[in-house]
Every structure is written in structure tokens, then in C-alpha cells.
Motif scaffolding. Structure first.
Motif, PDB file in Angstrom:
ATOM      1  N   ARG A   9       0.865   9.757   5.525  1.00  0.00           N
ATOM      2  CA  ARG A   9      -0.595   9.952   5.526  1.00  0.00           C
ATOM      3  C   ARG A   9      -1.185  10.000   4.111  1.00  0.00           C
ATOM      4  O   ARG A   9      -2.323   9.632   3.898  1.00  0.00           O
ATOM      5  CB  ARG A   9      -0.971  11.233   6.262  1.00  0.00           C
ATOM      6  N   ARG A  10      -0.400  10.442   3.130  1.00  0.00           N
ATOM      7  CA  ARG A  10      -0.897  10.517   1.751  1.00  0.00           C
ATOM      8  C   ARG A  10      -1.092   9.135   1.146  1.00  0.00           C
ATOM      9  O   ARG A  10      -1.773   8.989   0.134  1.00  0.00           O
ATOM     10  CB  ARG A  10       0.062  11.323   0.889  1.00  0.00           C
ATOM     11  N   ALA A  11      -0.498   8.106   1.738  1.00  0.00           N
ATOM     12  CA  ALA A  11      -0.596   6.749   1.200  1.00  0.00           C
ATOM     13  C   ALA A  11      -1.730   5.951   1.833  1.00  0.00           C
ATOM     14  O   ALA A  11      -1.960   4.812   1.456  1.00  0.00           O
ATOM     15  CB  ALA A  11       0.725   6.014   1.411  1.00  0.00           C
ATOM     16  N   ILE A  12      -2.457   6.551   2.777  1.00  0.00           N
ATOM     17  CA  ILE A  12      -3.526   5.828   3.470  1.00  0.00           C
ATOM     18  C   ILE A  12      -4.684   5.581   2.508  1.00  0.00           C
ATOM     19  O   ILE A  12      -5.102   6.457   1.759  1.00  0.00           O
ATOM     20  CB  ILE A  12      -3.979   6.597   4.720  1.00  0.00           C
ATOM     21  N   LEU A  13      -5.181   4.352   2.555  1.00  0.00           N
ATOM     22  CA  LEU A  13      -6.295   3.920   1.705  1.00  0.00           C
ATOM     23  C   LEU A  13      -7.554   3.737   2.549  1.00  0.00           C
ATOM     24  O   LEU A  13      -7.473   3.693   3.779  1.00  0.00           O
ATOM     25  CB  LEU A  13      -5.908   2.611   1.007  1.00  0.00           C
ATOM     26  N   PRO A  14      -8.721   3.570   1.928  1.00  0.00           N
ATOM     27  CA  PRO A  14      -9.964   3.485   2.701  1.00  0.00           C
ATOM     28  C   PRO A  14     -10.215   2.147   3.402  1.00  0.00           C
ATOM     29  O   PRO A  14     -11.167   2.043   4.172  1.00  0.00           O
ATOM     30  CB  PRO A  14     -11.052   3.767   1.666  1.00  0.00           C
ATOM     31  N   THR A  15      -9.416   1.125   3.154  1.00  0.00           N
ATOM     32  CA  THR A  15      -9.674  -0.168   3.792  1.00  0.00           C
ATOM     33  C   THR A  15      -8.469  -0.643   4.600  1.00  0.00           C
ATOM     34  O   THR A  15      -7.329  -0.293   4.315  1.00  0.00           O
ATOM     35  CB  THR A  15     -10.002  -1.249   2.746  1.00  0.00           C
ATOM     36  N   MET A  16      -8.742  -1.473   5.607  1.00  0.00           N
ATOM     37  CA  MET A  16      -7.658  -2.038   6.415  1.00  0.00           C
ATOM     38  C   MET A  16      -6.747  -2.908   5.556  1.00  0.00           C
ATOM     39  O   MET A  16      -5.530  -2.877   5.708  1.00  0.00           O
ATOM     40  CB  MET A  16      -8.232  -2.900   7.559  1.00  0.00           C
ATOM     41  N   LEU A  17      -7.334  -3.690   4.669  1.00  0.00           N
ATOM     42  CA  LEU A  17      -6.541  -4.565   3.807  1.00  0.00           C
ATOM     43  C   LEU A  17      -5.640  -3.742   2.888  1.00  0.00           C
ATOM     44  O   LEU A  17      -4.442  -4.020   2.756  1.00  0.00           O
ATOM     45  CB  LEU A  17      -7.455  -5.478   2.987  1.00  0.00           C
ATOM     46  N   GLY A  18      -6.191  -2.730   2.273  1.00  0.00           N
ATOM     47  CA  GLY A  18      -5.396  -1.868   1.398  1.00  0.00           C
ATOM     48  C   GLY A  18      -4.261  -1.198   2.150  1.00  0.00           C
ATOM     49  O   GLY A  18      -3.142  -1.098   1.644  1.00  0.00           O
ATOM     50  N   ASN A  19      -4.523  -0.757   3.370  1.00  0.00           N
ATOM     51  CA  ASN A  19      -3.484  -0.103   4.160  1.00  0.00           C
ATOM     52  C   ASN A  19      -2.387  -1.075   4.580  1.00  0.00           C
ATOM     53  O   ASN A  19      -1.210  -0.718   4.577  1.00  0.00           O
ATOM     54  CB  ASN A  19      -4.086   0.579   5.387  1.00  0.00           C
ATOM     55  N   ALA A  20      -2.763  -2.301   4.918  1.00  0.00           N
ATOM     56  CA  ALA A  20      -1.756  -3.306   5.285  1.00  0.00           C
ATOM     57  C   ALA A  20      -0.846  -3.594   4.083  1.00  0.00           C
ATOM     58  O   ALA A  20       0.378  -3.641   4.226  1.00  0.00           O
ATOM     59  CB  ALA A  20      -2.429  -4.588   5.770  1.00  0.00           C
ATOM     60  N   LEU A  21      -1.440  -3.770   2.914  1.00  0.00           N
ATOM     61  CA  LEU A  21      -0.647  -4.031   1.717  1.00  0.00           C
ATOM     62  C   LEU A  21       0.210  -2.822   1.340  1.00  0.00           C
ATOM     63  O   LEU A  21       1.393  -2.958   1.021  1.00  0.00           O
ATOM     64  CB  LEU A  21      -1.554  -4.423   0.549  1.00  0.00           C
ATOM     65  N   ARG A  22      -0.358  -1.624   1.395  1.00  0.00           N
ATOM     66  CA  ARG A  22       0.376  -0.412   1.038  1.00  0.00           C
ATOM     67  C   ARG A  22       1.563  -0.187   1.971  1.00  0.00           C
ATOM     68  O   ARG A  22       2.643   0.194   1.546  1.00  0.00           O
ATOM     69  CB  ARG A  22      -0.563   0.793   1.070  1.00  0.00           C
ATOM     70  N   GLN A  23       1.354  -0.437   3.272  1.00  0.00           N
ATOM     71  CA  GLN A  23       2.435  -0.254   4.230  1.00  0.00           C
ATOM     72  C   GLN A  23       3.656  -1.082   3.840  1.00  0.00           C
ATOM     73  O   GLN A  23       4.783  -0.590   3.825  1.00  0.00           O
ATOM     74  CB  GLN A  23       1.968  -0.650   5.633  1.00  0.00           C
ATOM     75  N   HIS A  24       3.427  -2.351   3.491  1.00  0.00           N
ATOM     76  CA  HIS A  24       4.543  -3.226   3.129  1.00  0.00           C
ATOM     77  C   HIS A  24       5.115  -2.898   1.756  1.00  0.00           C
ATOM     78  O   HIS A  24       6.316  -3.036   1.530  1.00  0.00           O
ATOM     79  CB  HIS A  24       4.121  -4.694   3.227  1.00  0.00           C
ATOM     80  N   GLU A  25       4.270  -2.458   0.828  1.00  0.00           N
ATOM     81  CA  GLU A  25       4.768  -2.031  -0.485  1.00  0.00           C
ATOM     82  C   GLU A  25       5.759  -0.881  -0.330  1.00  0.00           C
ATOM     83  O   GLU A  25       6.776  -0.825  -1.015  1.00  0.00           O
ATOM     84  CB  GLU A  25       3.612  -1.540  -1.370  1.00  0.00           C
ATOM     85  N   LEU A  26       5.437   0.035   0.563  1.00  0.00           N
ATOM     86  CA  LEU A  26       6.300   1.196   0.758  1.00  0.00           C
ATOM     87  C   LEU A  26       7.568   0.856   1.536  1.00  0.00           C
ATOM     88  O   LEU A  26       8.602   1.487   1.346  1.00  0.00           O
ATOM     89  CB  LEU A  26       5.531   2.312   1.472  1.00  0.00           C
ATOM     90  N   MET A  27       7.493  -0.141   2.400  1.00  0.00           N
ATOM     91  CA  MET A  27       8.635  -0.480   3.249  1.00  0.00           C
ATOM     92  C   MET A  27       9.610  -1.451   2.584  1.00  0.00           C
ATOM     93  O   MET A  27      10.812  -1.398   2.851  1.00  0.00           O
ATOM     94  CB  MET A  27       8.142  -1.069   4.564  1.00  0.00           C
ATOM     95  N   ALA A  28       9.104  -2.335   1.722  1.00  0.00           N
ATOM     96  CA  ALA A  28       9.970  -3.358   1.117  1.00  0.00           C
ATOM     97  C   ALA A  28      11.037  -2.703   0.249  1.00  0.00           C
ATOM     98  O   ALA A  28      10.737  -2.046  -0.735  1.00  0.00           O
ATOM     99  CB  ALA A  28       9.145  -4.340   0.295  1.00  0.00           C
ATOM    100  N   GLY A  29      12.277  -2.875   0.623  1.00  0.00           N
ATOM    101  CA  GLY A  29      13.402  -2.327  -0.122  1.00  0.00           C
ATOM    102  C   GLY A  29      13.697  -0.868   0.153  1.00  0.00           C
ATOM    103  O   GLY A  29      14.696  -0.333  -0.333  1.00  0.00           O
ATOM    104  N   ALA A  30      12.870  -0.189   0.934  1.00  0.00           N
ATOM    105  CA  ALA A  30      13.043   1.245   1.165  1.00  0.00           C
ATOM    106  C   ALA A  30      14.352   1.560   1.882  1.00  0.00           C
ATOM    107  O   ALA A  30      14.987   2.581   1.589  1.00  0.00           O
ATOM    108  CB  ALA A  30      11.871   1.808   1.958  1.00  0.00           C
ATOM    109  N   ALA A  31      14.786   0.719   2.791  1.00  0.00           N
ATOM    110  CA  ALA A  31      16.002   0.990   3.566  1.00  0.00           C
ATOM    111  C   ALA A  31      17.246   1.087   2.684  1.00  0.00           C
ATOM    112  O   ALA A  31      18.194   1.782   3.024  1.00  0.00           O
ATOM    113  CB  ALA A  31      16.201  -0.088   4.623  1.00  0.00           C
ATOM    114  N   VAL A  32      17.220   0.400   1.538  1.00  0.00           N
ATOM    115  CA  VAL A  32      18.376   0.423   0.634  1.00  0.00           C
ATOM    116  C   VAL A  32      18.046   1.111  -0.697  1.00  0.00           C
ATOM    117  O   VAL A  32      18.763   0.956  -1.675  1.00  0.00           O
ATOM    118  CB  VAL A  32      18.928  -1.009   0.390  1.00  0.00           C
ATOM    119  N   HIS A  33      16.931   1.861  -0.716  1.00  0.00           N
ATOM    120  CA  HIS A  33      16.484   2.603  -1.901  1.00  0.00           C
ATOM    121  C   HIS A  33      16.255   1.676  -3.099  1.00  0.00           C
ATOM    122  O   HIS A  33      16.631   1.991  -4.226  1.00  0.00           O
ATOM    123  CB  HIS A  33      17.465   3.710  -2.270  1.00  0.00           C
ATOM    124  N   LEU A  34      15.624   0.535  -2.825  1.00  0.00           N
ATOM    125  CA  LEU A  34      15.298  -0.436  -3.867  1.00  0.00           C
ATOM    126  C   LEU A  34      13.801  -0.761  -3.740  1.00  0.00           C
ATOM    127  O   LEU A  34      13.420  -1.844  -3.309  1.00  0.00           O
ATOM    128  CB  LEU A  34      16.152  -1.692  -3.666  1.00  0.00           C
TER     129      LEU A  34
END
Length: 175
Positions: A9-34
Motif C-alpha cells: 500500500r505504501r507504493a500506491i501512486l495517484p494514477t492508474m499508469l503510475g500504479n501499473a508501472l510501479r507494480q512491475h518495477e517492484l515485481m521484476a526480479g523480486a523472486a530472486v532478490h534482484l
């Protein structure tokens, strides 16, 4: 939480576009701590050029959709200002005004495609990164996460950075 929003919830942004981009920024590489935001430059320098071109093409799609959305809204304002004194033709303003939100929604869809491409880019190119850093291939996912946690010191320039390097048989020897 919707699939279009970050799970944190702390990563939520005010726009749909920002949230879509942020979601993937946080997920890319997260499973392997990269995490992509820290490792994109390193991975980009060793990545397969065709894969990198694909990611860039996806980013271009996002840029194009955002530009169309912004241009439509600017066009709506200009049309309104020009046609206001003429009376009923001012209704033509509704055309670009309606195109703006549609293009914006298209930008959100394109951002999800870009995010999926970024996630795949990290997943498919991380072993090239390990090889270029002279690290052995991790034995399993747990070992990979542990190795990548140790790599954080490399990014920060810490003199506490420790890694088990693999000897490259192609490397010249000092004799």
C-alpha cells in the motif's frame, strides 16, 4: 487489491499508469532478490540485444499512448477555446475529449505489457549477469536469493562485499 496496483500500500501512486508501472518495477526480479530498479544497468550491459530491443519497443508503446492521451486533452482544450464563440460547434470538443481517456487506458494496458517484458527480461538475462560477474550458477532458487543478497554490497560499493568467484578457464593465467 486490484491486479493493477502494487501489493504494498505504501507504493500506491495517484494514477492508474503510475500504479501499473510501479507494480512491475517492484515485481521484476523480486523472486530472486534482484530488483530491476537497482540492477537494470548491469543486466542491460550483458543482456541479449534482441530481448533488450523488445523491452525498448514495449516502452515506446507506452510513450506513444501517453503522448496521444496528452495530445487529445490539449486538443480538446484548444478546440473548446476556438469554437466557444461559434455556439453549437463547440460540441466537437467532445471528440478529442473522449479520445484522451481511451488513450490513457491504452497507456495503462501498454504499461502492463512493458512491465511483463521487464520481468521476463530480468528472468531471462540474470544468468548472463552472473556469468559476467564471474559468479557460479546458483544451485537452486534459495542459493540464488542468498547470492543476490550478497551482491547488494557490490552495488553500494561496500568494502564488506564478499562473493565466491568462479574461475574462468578462458581467462589468461599469470605465469
Amino acid at each position: 487489491m486490484s491486479a493493477d496496483y502494487p501489493s504494498d500500500r505504501r507504493a500506491i501512486l495517484p494514477t492508474m499508469l503510475g500504479n501499473a508501472l510501479r507494480q512491475h518495477e517492484l515485481m521484476a526480479g523480486a523472486a530472486v532478490h534482484l530488483p530491476i530498479l537497482q540492477w537494470a544497468t548491469h543486466i542491460g550491459m550483458v543482456a541479449n540485444p534482441a530481448r533488450t530491443r523488445y523491452v525498448n519497443d514495449q516502452r515506446t508503446q507506452v510513450d506513444l499512448a501517453v503522448r496521444v492521451a496528452a495530445s487529445a486533452e490539449v486538443g480538446a482544450i484548444a478546440t473548446f477555446l476556438i469554437l466557444w464563440p461559434k455556439g453549437s460547434p463547440v460540441l466537437l470538443t467532445l471528440i478529442p475529449y473522449g479520445a484522451g481517456p481511451l488513450s490513457y487506458r491504452g497507456a495503462v494496458v501498454a504499461a502492463n505489457g512493458y512491465g511483463a517484458a521487464l520481468r521476463a527480461w530480468v528472468d531471462l538475462n540474470r544468468f548472463w549477469l552472473y556469468e559476467e560477474l564471474g559468479l557460479p550458477a546458483p544451485p537452486d532458487a534459495s542459493g540464488e536469493r542468498k547470492q543476490n543478497d550478497a551482491l547488494k554490497g557490490l552495488l553500494s560499493g561496500s568494502d564488506l562485499y564478499m562473493a565466491d568467484f568462479e574461475v574462468d578457464p578462458r581467462a589468461p593465467t599469470a605465469e
